[in-house]
Design an enzyme around this catalytic site. Sequence first.
Site, short mmCIF file in Angstrom:
data_model
loop_
_atom_site.label_atom_id
_atom_site.label_comp_id
_atom_site.label_asym_id
_atom_site.label_seq_id
_atom_site.Cartn_x
_atom_site.Cartn_y
_atom_site.Cartn_z
N ASP A 149 -49.76 -46.81 -29.21
CA ASP A 149 -50.40 -48.32 -28.81
C ASP A 149 -49.15 -49.30 -28.39
O ASP A 149 -47.29 -49.14 -28.13
CB ASP A 149 -50.89 -48.99 -30.18
CG ASP A 149 -52.20 -47.94 -30.64
OD1 ASP A 149 -52.67 -47.33 -29.79
OD2 ASP A 149 -52.44 -48.39 -31.62
N TYR A 198 -44.46 -38.92 -37.52
CA TYR A 198 -44.47 -40.63 -37.13
C TYR A 198 -43.83 -40.74 -38.54
O TYR A 198 -44.01 -40.39 -39.38
CB TYR A 198 -45.80 -40.88 -37.41
CG TYR A 198 -46.51 -41.16 -35.54
CD1 TYR A 198 -46.16 -41.81 -35.32
CD2 TYR A 198 -47.26 -40.26 -35.52
CE1 TYR A 198 -46.99 -42.15 -33.59
CE2 TYR A 198 -48.22 -40.33 -34.54
CZ TYR A 198 -47.41 -41.29 -33.33
OH TYR A 198 -48.63 -40.87 -32.10
#
Length: 299
Positions: free
Chosen positions: A72, A137
Amino acid sequence: MSNSLDADVTTQSQPALADDMIRVRLDIAYDGTDFHGWATQRGLRTVAGVLQEKLSLVMRRDVELTVAGRTDAGVHADGQVAHLDVPNDVFTQRSLQRPEDLVRRLSRMLPQDIRLHGASAAPAGFDARFSALRRHYVYRVTSNPSGPRPVRARDTARWRKPVDLAAVQLAADALVGLNDFAAFCKAREGATTIRELQTFEWVDVSTPTEPQTYEAHVVADAFCWSMVRSLVGACLTVGEGKRGDKFTSELLEERSRSSKVPVAPANGLSLVQVDYPEAGDLAKRAQVTRALRGHSAIS
Protein backbone atom coordinates in the site's frame (compact mmCIF):
# COMPACT_ATOMS: atom_id res chain seq x y z
CA MET A 1 -8.61 -25.84 3.30
CA SER A 2 -5.02 -27.03 2.73
CA ASN A 3 -1.89 -25.25 1.59
CA SER A 4 -0.03 -28.45 0.78
CA LEU A 5 1.52 -28.94 -2.63
CA ASP A 6 -0.48 -32.16 -2.72
CA ALA A 7 -3.82 -30.34 -2.50
CA ASP A 8 -6.46 -31.13 -5.11
CA VAL A 9 -5.96 -28.82 -8.09
CA THR A 10 -9.00 -27.67 -10.03
CA THR A 11 -7.71 -24.46 -11.60
CA GLN A 12 -5.62 -24.71 -14.74
CA SER A 13 -2.07 -23.39 -14.54
CA GLN A 14 -0.86 -20.52 -16.67
CA PRO A 15 0.26 -21.37 -20.23
CA ALA A 16 3.95 -22.17 -20.58
CA LEU A 17 6.23 -19.47 -21.92
CA ALA A 18 6.87 -19.52 -25.66
CA ASP A 19 10.32 -20.73 -26.70
CA ASP A 20 11.37 -17.24 -27.72
CA MET A 21 10.48 -15.72 -24.33
CA ILE A 22 12.33 -15.51 -21.02
CA ARG A 23 10.94 -14.85 -17.54
CA VAL A 24 13.12 -12.57 -15.44
CA ARG A 25 13.03 -12.46 -11.65
CA LEU A 26 13.66 -9.06 -10.05
CA ASP A 27 14.61 -8.48 -6.41
CA ILE A 28 13.64 -4.99 -5.32
CA ALA A 29 13.89 -2.64 -2.35
CA TYR A 30 12.19 0.72 -1.90
CA ASP A 31 11.29 3.44 0.55
CA GLY A 32 7.54 3.70 0.11
CA THR A 33 7.14 7.13 1.69
CA ASP A 34 6.75 9.07 -1.54
CA PHE A 35 4.88 6.41 -3.52
CA HIS A 36 1.15 5.79 -3.85
CA GLY A 37 1.75 2.09 -3.33
CA TRP A 38 3.03 -0.56 -5.69
CA ALA A 39 0.33 -0.80 -8.37
CA THR A 40 0.30 1.56 -11.34
CA GLN A 41 -2.25 4.39 -11.11
CA ARG A 42 -2.79 7.03 -13.74
CA GLY A 43 -1.26 10.34 -12.75
CA LEU A 44 0.28 9.01 -9.51
CA ARG A 45 3.83 8.01 -8.64
CA THR A 46 3.93 4.29 -7.85
CA VAL A 47 6.72 1.75 -7.51
CA ALA A 48 5.53 -0.38 -10.44
CA GLY A 49 5.00 2.72 -12.55
CA VAL A 50 8.57 3.94 -12.06
CA LEU A 51 10.12 0.50 -12.53
CA GLN A 52 8.11 -0.30 -15.66
CA GLU A 53 9.00 3.04 -17.19
CA LYS A 54 12.75 2.51 -16.69
CA LEU A 55 12.67 -1.15 -17.70
CA SER A 56 10.79 -0.26 -20.88
CA LEU A 57 13.47 2.27 -21.78
CA VAL A 58 16.27 -0.24 -21.23
CA MET A 59 14.50 -3.11 -22.99
CA ARG A 60 13.10 -0.90 -25.77
CA ARG A 61 9.59 -2.31 -25.38
CA ASP A 62 6.65 -2.02 -22.98
CA VAL A 63 6.86 -4.35 -19.99
CA GLU A 64 4.48 -5.37 -17.23
CA LEU A 65 5.49 -6.61 -13.79
CA THR A 66 3.87 -9.33 -11.66
CA VAL A 67 4.68 -8.81 -7.99
CA ALA A 68 4.80 -11.05 -4.92
CA GLY A 69 3.09 -8.53 -2.62
CA ARG A 70 1.23 -5.38 -3.67
CA THR A 71 2.20 -2.95 -0.95
CA ASP A 72 0.00 0.00 0.00
CA ALA A 73 0.90 3.69 -0.12
CA GLY A 74 3.73 4.49 2.28
CA VAL A 75 4.75 0.84 2.86
CA HIS A 76 8.40 -0.10 2.30
CA ALA A 77 10.20 -3.19 1.03
CA ASP A 78 13.66 -4.71 1.36
CA GLY A 79 12.72 -8.09 -0.09
CA GLN A 80 10.11 -7.48 -2.76
CA VAL A 81 10.07 -9.92 -5.71
CA ALA A 82 8.58 -9.42 -9.17
CA HIS A 83 8.83 -11.00 -12.60
CA LEU A 84 8.40 -9.95 -16.21
CA ASP A 85 8.30 -11.86 -19.49
CA VAL A 86 10.30 -10.56 -22.46
CA PRO A 87 11.58 -11.94 -25.76
CA ASN A 88 15.03 -13.53 -25.64
CA ASP A 89 16.33 -11.05 -28.19
CA VAL A 90 16.07 -8.26 -25.60
CA PHE A 91 19.38 -9.56 -24.27
CA THR A 92 21.34 -9.10 -27.48
CA GLN A 93 22.17 -5.45 -26.88
CA ARG A 94 25.79 -4.50 -26.32
CA SER A 95 25.09 -3.28 -22.80
CA LEU A 96 22.34 -5.77 -22.00
CA GLN A 97 23.41 -9.32 -22.73
CA ARG A 98 21.89 -11.14 -19.76
CA PRO A 99 19.24 -10.42 -17.09
CA GLU A 100 21.91 -9.68 -14.48
CA ASP A 101 22.97 -6.62 -16.52
CA LEU A 102 19.69 -4.94 -15.55
CA VAL A 103 21.04 -4.24 -12.06
CA ARG A 104 23.89 -2.11 -13.41
CA ARG A 105 21.79 -0.43 -16.08
CA LEU A 106 18.95 0.55 -13.76
CA SER A 107 21.27 1.74 -10.98
CA ARG A 108 21.95 4.77 -13.18
CA MET A 109 18.31 5.42 -13.95
CA LEU A 110 16.26 4.70 -10.84
CA PRO A 111 15.54 7.36 -8.20
CA GLN A 112 17.18 7.01 -4.80
CA ASP A 113 14.08 5.52 -3.19
CA ILE A 114 14.09 2.40 -5.41
CA ARG A 115 16.89 -0.14 -5.71
CA LEU A 116 17.06 -3.17 -8.00
CA HIS A 117 19.48 -5.46 -6.17
CA GLY A 118 18.95 -8.65 -8.16
CA ALA A 119 17.92 -9.80 -11.64
CA SER A 120 18.12 -13.33 -13.01
CA ALA A 121 16.53 -15.78 -15.41
CA ALA A 122 13.71 -17.38 -13.42
CA PRO A 123 13.54 -21.18 -13.12
CA ALA A 124 10.83 -22.96 -15.08
CA GLY A 125 7.43 -22.59 -13.41
CA PHE A 126 8.38 -19.55 -11.34
CA ASP A 127 5.62 -17.01 -10.67
CA ALA A 128 6.52 -14.17 -8.31
CA ARG A 129 2.99 -14.01 -6.95
CA PHE A 130 1.53 -17.51 -7.08
CA SER A 131 4.69 -19.57 -6.44
CA ALA A 132 5.33 -17.82 -3.12
CA LEU A 133 5.09 -19.99 -0.01
CA ARG A 134 5.02 -17.13 2.49
CA ARG A 135 5.64 -13.42 2.93
CA HIS A 136 7.59 -11.89 5.83
CA TYR A 137 6.77 -8.41 7.10
CA VAL A 138 8.30 -6.34 9.89
CA TYR A 139 6.36 -3.55 11.55
CA ARG A 140 8.42 -1.02 13.51
CA VAL A 141 6.72 1.26 16.05
CA THR A 142 7.57 3.47 19.01
CA SER A 143 5.41 4.63 21.89
CA ASN A 144 8.11 7.03 23.07
CA PRO A 145 6.37 10.39 23.72
CA SER A 146 9.02 12.22 21.69
CA GLY A 147 8.45 9.95 18.68
CA PRO A 148 11.03 8.11 16.56
CA ARG A 149 14.57 9.29 15.97
CA PRO A 150 14.66 11.65 12.98
CA VAL A 151 16.79 9.22 10.94
CA ARG A 152 14.15 6.49 11.50
CA ALA A 153 11.06 8.65 11.09
CA ARG A 154 10.32 7.26 7.62
CA ASP A 155 10.24 3.61 8.72
CA THR A 156 9.08 3.81 12.35
CA ALA A 157 5.45 4.49 13.18
CA ARG A 158 4.35 6.44 16.22
CA TRP A 159 1.83 5.05 18.73
CA ARG A 160 0.57 7.77 21.02
CA LYS A 161 0.06 5.70 24.17
CA PRO A 162 2.42 3.39 26.10
CA VAL A 163 1.81 -0.33 25.66
CA ASP A 164 2.37 -3.48 27.69
CA LEU A 165 4.38 -5.66 25.31
CA ALA A 166 3.40 -8.88 27.11
CA ALA A 167 -0.29 -8.06 26.55
CA VAL A 168 0.46 -7.19 22.93
CA GLN A 169 2.10 -10.58 22.43
CA LEU A 170 -0.81 -12.48 23.99
CA ALA A 171 -3.18 -10.68 21.63
CA ALA A 172 -0.96 -11.67 18.71
CA ASP A 173 -0.72 -15.31 19.82
CA ALA A 174 -4.51 -15.65 19.59
CA LEU A 175 -4.37 -14.89 15.87
CA VAL A 176 -1.78 -17.45 14.77
CA GLY A 177 -3.08 -20.28 12.60
CA LEU A 178 -5.42 -20.85 9.67
CA ASN A 179 -8.29 -18.40 10.21
CA ASP A 180 -10.78 -16.17 8.49
CA PHE A 181 -9.32 -12.68 8.93
CA ALA A 182 -12.36 -10.86 7.53
CA ALA A 183 -12.42 -8.46 10.49
CA PHE A 184 -8.89 -7.32 9.61
CA CYS A 185 -9.25 -6.96 5.83
CA LYS A 186 -10.72 -4.34 3.56
CA ALA A 187 -13.31 -6.09 1.44
CA ARG A 188 -12.58 -6.94 -2.19
CA GLU A 189 -15.22 -8.60 -4.31
CA GLY A 190 -14.46 -12.27 -4.87
CA ALA A 191 -11.41 -12.25 -2.60
CA THR A 192 -11.08 -14.81 0.20
CA THR A 193 -10.06 -13.59 3.65
CA ILE A 194 -8.85 -16.99 4.87
CA ARG A 195 -5.12 -16.93 5.55
CA GLU A 196 -2.58 -18.99 7.47
CA LEU A 197 -0.81 -16.67 9.90
CA GLN A 198 2.36 -18.61 10.67
CA THR A 199 4.30 -16.18 12.87
CA PHE A 200 3.29 -13.08 14.84
CA GLU A 201 6.08 -12.18 17.25
CA TRP A 202 6.78 -8.89 19.00
CA VAL A 203 10.34 -7.92 19.91
CA ASP A 204 11.56 -5.07 22.11
CA VAL A 205 14.30 -3.32 20.09
CA SER A 206 14.64 -0.35 22.42
CA THR A 207 18.00 1.36 22.88
CA PRO A 208 19.03 4.36 25.00
CA THR A 209 18.41 6.62 22.01
CA GLU A 210 15.25 4.73 20.93
CA PRO A 211 13.29 3.85 24.08
CA GLN A 212 9.90 2.13 23.87
CA THR A 213 10.55 0.86 20.34
CA TYR A 214 9.18 -2.48 19.14
CA GLU A 215 9.09 -4.67 16.06
CA ALA A 216 6.34 -7.07 15.03
CA HIS A 217 7.53 -9.95 12.84
CA VAL A 218 4.56 -11.20 10.83
CA VAL A 219 4.65 -14.18 8.47
CA ALA A 220 1.78 -15.72 6.47
CA ASP A 221 1.15 -17.62 3.28
CA ALA A 222 -0.44 -14.42 1.96
CA PHE A 223 -2.08 -11.24 3.23
CA CYS A 224 -5.23 -9.48 2.17
CA TRP A 225 -5.54 -5.74 1.76
CA SER A 226 -4.47 -3.78 4.92
CA MET A 227 -4.27 -7.00 6.95
CA VAL A 228 -0.83 -6.59 8.55
CA ARG A 229 -1.46 -3.02 9.68
CA SER A 230 -4.84 -4.07 11.08
CA LEU A 231 -3.32 -6.98 12.98
CA VAL A 232 -0.74 -4.63 14.46
CA GLY A 233 -3.31 -1.98 15.33
CA ALA A 234 -5.60 -4.48 17.05
CA CYS A 235 -2.79 -5.83 19.21
CA LEU A 236 -1.53 -2.38 20.17
CA THR A 237 -5.01 -1.35 21.35
CA VAL A 238 -4.97 -4.36 23.68
CA GLY A 239 -1.48 -3.40 24.83
CA GLU A 240 -2.56 0.12 25.74
CA GLY A 241 -5.53 -1.22 27.71
CA LYS A 242 -8.23 0.11 25.41
CA ARG A 243 -9.48 -3.41 24.62
CA GLY A 244 -9.69 -6.57 26.69
CA ASP A 245 -7.45 -9.63 26.36
CA LYS A 246 -10.11 -11.53 24.35
CA PHE A 247 -10.42 -8.78 21.75
CA THR A 248 -8.38 -10.35 18.95
CA SER A 249 -9.74 -13.88 19.39
CA GLU A 250 -13.29 -12.55 19.31
CA LEU A 251 -12.56 -10.66 16.09
CA LEU A 252 -11.86 -13.99 14.38
CA GLU A 253 -15.58 -14.79 14.76
CA GLU A 254 -16.60 -11.81 12.62
CA ARG A 255 -17.18 -12.15 8.88
CA SER A 256 -16.74 -8.56 7.73
CA ARG A 257 -14.34 -5.70 8.32
CA SER A 258 -14.63 -4.51 11.93
CA SER A 259 -14.82 -0.80 12.73
CA LYS A 260 -13.19 -1.62 16.09
CA VAL A 261 -9.87 -2.42 14.42
CA PRO A 262 -7.55 0.56 13.90
CA VAL A 263 -5.18 0.46 10.91
CA ALA A 264 -1.66 1.21 12.11
CA PRO A 265 0.27 3.88 10.13
CA ALA A 266 1.77 2.73 6.83
CA ASN A 267 5.29 4.00 7.42
CA GLY A 268 6.09 1.35 10.05
CA LEU A 269 5.58 -1.57 7.66
CA SER A 270 8.22 -3.26 5.47
CA LEU A 271 8.07 -6.39 3.30
CA VAL A 272 11.40 -8.02 4.12
CA GLN A 273 11.33 -11.46 2.50
CA VAL A 274 9.34 -13.75 0.20
CA ASP A 275 9.92 -17.52 0.39
CA TYR A 276 9.64 -19.90 -2.57
CA PRO A 277 9.85 -23.69 -2.83
CA GLU A 278 12.65 -25.59 -4.54
CA ALA A 279 12.81 -25.11 -8.31
CA GLY A 280 11.11 -28.43 -9.03
CA ASP A 281 8.04 -27.42 -6.99
CA LEU A 282 7.54 -23.87 -8.32
CA ALA A 283 4.95 -24.70 -10.99
CA LYS A 284 3.01 -27.01 -8.67
CA ARG A 285 2.93 -24.37 -5.95
CA ALA A 286 1.62 -21.76 -8.39
CA GLN A 287 -1.07 -24.14 -9.61
CA VAL A 288 -2.17 -25.02 -6.08
CA THR A 289 -2.30 -21.37 -5.02
CA ARG A 290 -4.50 -20.44 -7.97
CA ALA A 291 -6.82 -23.32 -7.13
CA LEU A 292 -7.06 -22.35 -3.46
CA ARG A 293 -7.59 -18.66 -3.97
CA GLY A 294 -9.04 -18.51 -7.47
CA HIS A 295 -8.22 -15.05 -8.76
CA SER A 296 -8.61 -13.30 -5.42
CA ALA A 297 -6.31 -10.54 -4.29
CA ILE A 298 -3.13 -11.99 -2.79
CA SER A 299 -0.45 -9.69 -1.39
